[in-house]
Each structure stands twice: as C-alpha cells, then as structure tokens.
Design an enzyme around this catalytic site. Structure first.
Site: not given
Ligand code: NAD
Length: 519
Positions: A172, A196, A249, A304, A404
């Site tokens: 997000f 997605k 995440s 991130c 985090e």
């Molecule tokens: P999230 O993991 O909740 O969601 C990311 C995607 O995964 C979404 O499309 C969601 O639908 C899907 N998803 C969520 N939980 C899932 C599960 N249990 N099983 C399968 N799919 C799932 O992440 P978020 O809250 O949207 O984003 C924030 C996180 O992303 C933070 O941890 C941040 O550090 C990380 N992030 C990392 C980078 C990087 O380049 N390392 C960049 C941006 C964000």
C-alpha cells in the site's frame, strides 16, 4: 528531488464531493484493455485515512475473472513478444509523457486513498516515472552479448528474451512507484503482465491503466486484478505465470516466495525493514537532524526505507533536545491540507499497532521524549493520525526495536563508538538500508565497508538507488537473486538464449567425431 508544495486543487474538491455521496463507487477490474465491473459478491471497503469515509469498494476478483485475466495475458503475449524493440520503446516514451502530464491527478488519488501529503505523493509518482524513463532505453538495455570467432569458424551470441506472462503483487505504501518498478521493464522485455495492486489503494494503478490505454498499449499486455489472499494464491499457483515480483511485508513475502518458487516460478521478494542511521558527533548538525527527521517521519514513517532507528554516537547524544524541538514543528494533518508534513497512517488497525508498540517500548524501559499517541487534528477527528514520536534509550531486546513499527516513530539508541554502532546494525536481521552522518572520510569509509546492509547512505538518509542501479535490499529484507529495476530488474524479466554457430567454407568431414566437442 525537490517538488513544489501543492495546494488542494479544484479536481480534488470535485473528487471529495463525488466520494462523500451515499453510494461509493467501485474499483473496476482491467482485463483485456477494458475496465469491467467485477461479478464478485465480496468487496473490500477502502476508506480515506484522514476521515475514514468510504472512498471506494475494491472487489475480491472471482476465480473466473482471474482466469480471464491470465488468458488475456497469454493471448497478448503471442503478439507482444514479436513486436519490435522500437515499438515497445515508443510505448514507454509516450507513457512517460502522459504520466508527467497527469502527475497531480495521480498524486491526488494517492493522497485520498493512502493518506500521504500531496507533495510526497508526487514524489511517489516521480520515482516510478523515472523507471518508465529508464525503460525508454530498451534498445540498449536489452542487448545481449556476442563474440566473434570463439573457435575456428564459430561465433556466439546471446539474446535476452521474455519469460511470458509475469505478475506483480504490490504493497500500500507506494501505490504508483511500485507498480512502475514492475510493468515497464517487464513490458519492454516482451513480457505481458498481471498486476495486483494493494487492495488498500489500487486507484493510482487504475489511473496508470487509463494512461496505458491512451497511449495505445494493446489489450491484454497489462491486466489488473484485485483482492487479497485468494488473488495472491491464484498468482502463485497459476501455471501460466512464469515470474512474480513481490513488494510488501516480511510474512507475506516469505509465504509468496516459498509457495510460488515451489511451482518453479522465478520470484523476487522485497520485504520489511528496520533502517538505522548512525549520527557521529562530527556530523554537520543541522543537516543531520533535518535529514534524520525527514527520513523518520516523512510519509508518516510508512516507507520501507524510512529511518526508524537513530544511533547517536558519543556527544551526539546531547542533540536530543534539538531533535525533539524540530520534530514538534512538523504539521500533522490530512495529506491534502496545504502545509501538511505528516498525514494519517493507512488504517485504524495500523494506528493501534503503532500505539501499542510505543506503549510496549515505554513499558520495557524506553523514555518517550516526544509522544504522538494522543494527537488531535481538529479538522479531522476521525483520521488515523499519530504524531511524531521519539523513544530514547531503546535496547535491542525491546519489542519496539524487533518489530517493524511502520509509523512516525524514531527509536533512539546510544553507542560509545562507531564500531559499537555498526555492530548493532549488523546484528539486526533486516538489511534494507543504513546511513551515516559524518564529516570524517575515514569514518564514512569504515561504515561503507563494514555495514551489512544492501543500500548505504553517506549523509544521504534514504539511499534508494535511481533506476540505472537496482534496489538492493539484503538479508531479511529480500528473498531472491535478481533485484528490482536497473540491469538486475531487466535480467529478472528475461531469459538468456545463447547461440553458437559454425559456418565453415568447404567443410569436409572424414568420419564422425564422438568425443566431447572442445572447439
Ligand atoms: P502487505 O504484505 O500487507 O501487503 C502486500 C501485498 O501482499 C498486498 O497486495 C496484499 O494483498 C498481499 N498480502 C498481504 N498479506 C498477505 C498474506 N498473508 N498472504 C499473501 N498475500 C498477502 O504489505 P503492506 O502493509 O501493504 O506494505 C507495507 C510493508 O511493505 C512493510 O513491511 C514495508 O517495509 C514493505 N515494503 C518493502 C519495500 C521494499 O522494497 N523492501 C517497499 C515497500 C514496502
């Protein structure tokens, strides 16, 4: 990158009126070049983080619709892979122009759905736009290797060829930048792509699809599906999808990496982080404090690459009062309010998690020298606001250090020496980014050589590489081999075919050779 401060535009006012009506619009699917209403019965409500008013309903795409998206991508691949490199390059040239034209419109959508300030949202689009611009050099980026006469009358060339249908799963926090880390490079390499977006803010991706249609991208070259776990599982399991780019995440990333690679897919998984900045007492104090606070509290700490831990070395400890004073000057408000520095966090659940982690830090012995837990933003009483918060004397075994936080919280630790500070960073399981503030070259050099993080900043707090390099988070922040964008990104989206040719004049063969050819 410095962008002008933006005030609320007439477009956003109209947008606000539309969205405060009783019936919230739905977010559409984008399949085969058309925006379609999903036939699903399951919807995810998306709220404006500043007001918690319903903005749109996001469909949990049905299995049949997801299958239709894959079919469309498969069909489109048959002709897209055979388009010339120049055709794909021209598409990107046109795409970058319309993104640049509509940057404010995209930013307004991001602010409404995600909460970050308008100026920060423009930065989100801008950093994605840079990848589109970079992909306009497709003709150079896609070149393989060649060597003439590697053996008698034998030449060798290698080509970078597409994989087929690839997919991207987005978080997000950067609703424009991250889909744009994925689709442009996948497309110039000749792949077709299913994205997605995050179910929490898919709007920017949808606007980008309108732009792709406008510039003549053929139907099916990019398809968009929505949803959460079922959509992710579908992508992991689909035999027609050859590679997955994931950003999000750690839990989701590990899950997707193992489920998708078990089916033979190529996966790159960018995950969570805990980024530290070391502040040495010889640093330029003004610059170091401003950079530190910008990196800790910008985007309400939901980056991130946010600096979430500052390690003050030696006398830099005495800077705490000034760090607190300057943090207090940051304005917390809705992202579309002029002058806002820190917008709301994404959801009430995210807010409670952040507040709980601050409280747990205090219980475990941290001093809360600035407390943003009970902040009131008068005009937006229902928003998910957390004010800038600073915890000092944080220890590595505290929950607020190990998790985090992903909110506007700076944990401060103290160290006697640079060696001690580097040791703290290297013991942390994450390896996304680390920075140092110093005016001493040998300290900077020691840090660069010894710190175990994939992206290192010297007097640069958020060292996110530009697209000619790659985003190289390491250790617990990344699973996979090839990183996002840059040369590695292109390698991720291509496979290599190596051709060895023998053309000999008047070749005469006396008897077949059965030994291993050694040229
Ligand atoms: P999230 O993991 O909740 O969601 C990311 C995607 O995964 C979404 O499309 C969601 O639908 C899907 N998803 C969520 N939980 C899932 C599960 N249990 N099983 C399968 N799919 C799932 O992440 P978020 O809250 O949207 O984003 C924030 C996180 O992303 C933070 O941890 C941040 O550090 C990380 N992030 C990392 C980078 C990087 O380049 N390392 C960049 C941006 C964000």
């Amino acid at each position: 990158m410095s962008l002008p401060r933006t005030s609320i535009s007439p477009l956003l006012k109209a947008f606000n009126r539309t969205y405060s009506s009783n019936v919230a619009p739905t977010t559409k699917l984008f399949i085969d070049g058309k925006f379609q209403e999903s036939q699903t019965t399951e919807w995810i409500d998306l709220h404006d983080p500043a007001t918690n008013e319903l903005v749109t309903k996001v469909p949990k795409t049905t299995q049949a619709e997801m299958q239709a998206a894959v079919e469309s991508s498969r069909k489109a691949y048959e002709s897209w892979k055979d388009t010339t490199v120049l055709t794909r390059q021209q598409l990107m040239l046109k795409f970058q122009a319309v993104i640049r034209r509509d940057i404010k419109k995209l930013a307004e959508n991001i602010t409404k759905e995600q909460g970050k300030t308008l100026v920060d949202a423009e930065g989100d689009v801008f950093r994605g736009l840079q990848v589109v611009e970079h992909s306009c050099a497709a003709g150079t980026l896609l070149q393989g290797e060649s060597l003439n006469n590697i053996a008698k009358d034998v030449d060798c060339v290698s080509y970078k060829l597409p994989l087929g249908v690839v997919a991207g799963i987005c978080p997000f926090n950067f609703p424009a930048m991250i889909p744009l880390w994925m689709a442009p490079l996948a497309l110039i390499a000749g792949n077709t792509c299913i994205i997605k977006p995050s179910e929490r803010d898919p709007g920017a991706t949808m606007l980008l699809m309108e732009l792709l249609n406008e510039v003549g991208c053929p139907p099916g070259v990019v398809n968009i599906i929505h949803g959460s776990h079922d959509a992710v599982n579908f992508i992991c399991d689909s035999p027609d999808i050859k590679a997955i780019s994931f950003v999000g995440s750690t839990n989701a990333g590990k899950y997707i990496y193992s489920r998708a690679s078990a089916t033979g897919k190529r996966v790159q998984s960018n995950m969570g982080a805990k980024n530290h900045a070391i502040v040495l007492p010889d640093a330029n104090k003004d610059m170091a404090i401003d950079h530190l606070l910008g990196a800790a509290f910008g985007a309400a700490g939901q980056r991130c690459m946010a600096i979430s831990v500052a390690i003050l070395v030696g006398d830099a400890k005495s800077w705490i009062p000034e760090i607190v004073e300057r943090s207090k000057r940051l304005k917390v408000s809705a992202g579309y309010e002029p002058g806002a520095d820190i917008g709301p966090v994404i959801s009430p659940q995210a807010k409670s998690k952040i507040v709980d982690l601050i409280t747990s830090g205090i219980k475990q012995g941290a001093k809360c020298v600035l407390d943003g837990r009970n902040i009131k933003v008068e005009k937006y009483p229902k928003g998910n606001f957390v004010g800038p918060t600073i915890l000092t004397e944080v220890q590595t075994d505290f929950e607020c250090y190990q998790e985090e936080i992903f909110g506007p919280v700076l944990s401060v630790m103290f160290a006697d020496t640079l060696d001690d500070a580097i040791e703290i960073i290297n013991k942390n399981p994450y390896g996304n980014g680390a920075a140092i503030f110093t005016t001493n070259g040998s300290h900077a050099r020691q840090f660069v050589n010894e710190v175990d993080a994939g992206q290192v900043g010297v007097n640069v707090p958020i060292p996110v590489p530009l697209p000619m390099f790659s985003f190289t988070g390491s250790r617990g922040s990344f699973y996979g081999d090839l990183h996002f964008y840059g040369k590695q990104g292109l390698n991720f989206y291509t496979q290599t075919k190596t051709i060895t040719s023998l053309w000999r004049k008047g070749q005469a063969v006396s008897r077949p050779s059965v030994s291993m050819p050694v040229h």
